[in-house]
Motif scaffolding. Structure first.
Motif, PDB file in Angstrom:
ATOM      1  N   ARG A 257      48.729  51.300  19.698  1.00 35.36           N
ATOM      2  CA  ARG A 257      48.766  49.878  20.003  1.00 35.36           C
ATOM      3  C   ARG A 257      47.683  49.124  19.229  1.00 35.36           C
ATOM      4  N   SER A 261      48.208  46.028  16.437  1.00 31.36           N
ATOM      5  CA  SER A 261      47.568  44.714  16.504  1.00 31.36           C
ATOM      6  C   SER A 261      46.696  44.473  15.275  1.00 31.36           C
ATOM      7  N   GLU A 360      43.651  43.901  23.815  1.00 32.02           N
ATOM      8  CA  GLU A 360      44.086  42.585  24.301  1.00 32.02           C
ATOM      9  C   GLU A 360      45.401  42.213  23.606  1.00 32.02           C
ATOM     10  N   HIS A 361      46.086  41.205  24.114  1.00 31.00           N
ATOM     11  CA  HIS A 361      47.311  40.767  23.429  1.00 31.00           C
ATOM     12  C   HIS A 361      46.941  40.197  22.055  1.00 31.00           C
ATOM     13  N   PRO A 362      47.617  40.647  20.992  1.00 28.37           N
ATOM     14  CA  PRO A 362      47.223  40.199  19.650  1.00 28.37           C
ATOM     15  C   PRO A 362      47.315  38.685  19.458  1.00 28.37           C
ATOM     16  N   ASP A 363      48.209  38.009  20.167  1.00 26.96           N
ATOM     17  CA  ASP A 363      48.291  36.545  20.034  1.00 26.96           C
ATOM     18  C   ASP A 363      47.046  35.872  20.603  1.00 26.96           C
ATOM     19  N   ASP A 364      46.499  36.444  21.672  1.00 26.11           N
ATOM     20  CA  ASP A 364      45.256  35.889  22.235  1.00 26.11           C
ATOM     21  C   ASP A 364      44.098  36.114  21.265  1.00 26.11           C
TER      22      ASP A 364
END
Ligand SMILES: *Cc1c(COP(=O)(O)O)cnc(C)c1O
Length: 374
Positions: A257, A261, A360-364
């Motif tokens: 993951r 990212s 963390e979420h890659p968009d964040d």
């Protein structure tokens, strides 16, 4: 250790690494716990295999067995990554000639500099990305120290060619596999004499422990490392070993993951107006791309990028809200470090920021990076 029957010992066809990370290093005793518990003991009753806490510990063994299987060799764990490095350098005869990556980990370079000043060995910095330069130095070398990807420039050395050449010439070759982890490459299979890890980073994976390891193909080399560890006391803590194995169990899924990212952020960073260069071996335009593609199972979760100058880079770090400014790497949280601020990193461009991409979420992460860069 001898009383433990491991699941993996009865299997002929090897498991995938994802499975090894789960099944290795467990007791198979009916009624026993799934996990080898932390054994807090400085001493053991007479009559058993263990005697004193510096000689061995079942919790270390469980960790060592798992990492050893993932790297394809015999693992010895240490108090930290640098203790593991130290164990390997201590094994060199007086006056040995060491060649090492000039842009490698600064702690290893500082140790080599100290040993050189003391007259115990001589050392030569190399650009390990330049295969001809390394090959030309081999005849003047007793120990070739390699890192790939390098820290923090993420350069890729041609491991297959360099390790085969070292082996042909009887040169000992060590690969620091901290950045790649056994998920991306297993240098012992390419002919390395030893692999070294800072388990503090991806293996532990949660920024809560320091530990190191050496993995060797040969059982005698393993025994010598254990002897050194026992004599010099560079033993890992019991709780650290327990946590490091707990971390190692999820390394495959975390790493997969994190590198996904990292690839996304590297791509986005390379088209950002404030970013002058992105160093990531997974970008088609990166000089390490074709080598990384042929020798690794992925491109890793470290991304280095450059902004105009040191001052701009410092400003970016202080403006980040989600990404944490701090040294070290490999945790579940994304961290950023302007490497040029550290002693021994004067060769690193001032505006270079090294990003260790977490979970963390890659968009964040991208939202945070863009607000800080703009
Ligand atoms: C951190 C690191 C080390 C040293 O490990 P410690 O656990 O900090 O002693 C060695 N090599 C590399 C590549 C590292 O990143």
């Amino acid at each position: 250790m001898s009383r433990l029957v491991r699941h993996t010992e009865v299997v002929e066809e090897p498991w995938h690494p994802e499975t090894v990370a789960i099944v290795a290093g467990r007791d198979d005793v009916p009624g026993g716990p799934f996990n080898v518990p932390p054994t807090f003991a400085s001493t053991y009753r007479d009559g058993g295999a263990l005697g004193y806490g510096r000689w061995g510990n079942p919790t270390w063994s469980a960790f060592e067995e798992t990492l050893g299987q993932l790297e394809g060799g015999n693992c010895v764990s240490f108090a930290s990554g640098l203790a593991a490095v130290s164990a390997l350098l201590a094994a060199l005869p007086l006056g040995s000639r060491v060649a090492y990556p000039g842009d490698g980990y600064n702690g290893t370079r500082a140790m080599l500099a100290q040993l050189t000043r003391e007259g115990r060995l001589t050392s030569q910095a190399l650009n390990v990305v330049n295969t001809d330069e390394v090959l030309a130095q081999l005849e003047h070398t007793d120990l070739l120290w390699l890192e790939s990807p390098t820290n923090p420039m993420l350069g890729i050395a041609d491991l297959a060619v360099l390790l085969a050449a070292a082996r042909d010439r009887g040169v000992t070759a060590v690969v620091d596999n901290t950045f790649a982890t056994p998920m991306l490459q297993q240098p012992l299979a390419l002919g390395a004499s030893a692999v070294v890890h800072s388990a503090t980073k991806y293996i532990g994976g949660h920024s809560d422990l320091l530990m190191g390891a050496v993995i060797v193909a040969d059982g005698r080399a393993r025994d010598e490392l254990v002897t050194w560890r026992t004599l010099h006391g560079a033993i890992p803590g019991v709780m650290e070993s327990y946590l490091a194995l707990r971390g190692l169990r999820t390394l495959p899924v975390r790493f997969e993951r994190q590198q996904r990212s990292a690839a996304l952020l590297a791509e986005r960073l390379s088209s950002h107006v404030q970013v002058t260069v992105v160093h990531y071996p997974g970008l088609a335009a990166d000089p390490g791309f074709s080598r990384a593609t042929s020798q690794m199972n992925g491109y890793g979760a470290m991304v280095s990028f450059e902004v105009r100058d040191a001052e701009t880079a410092e400003r970016v770090v202080t403006r980040l809200r989600l990404v944490i400014g701090g040294t070290s790497l490999g945790g579940v949280e994304t961290t950023i470090d302007r490497r040029g601020r550290w002693e021994g990193e004067e060769h690193v461009p001032g505006g270079l920021l090294r990003l260790s991409v977490g979970l963390e979420h890659p968009d964040d992460l991208w939202r945070d990076l863009t607000q800080a860069l703009n």
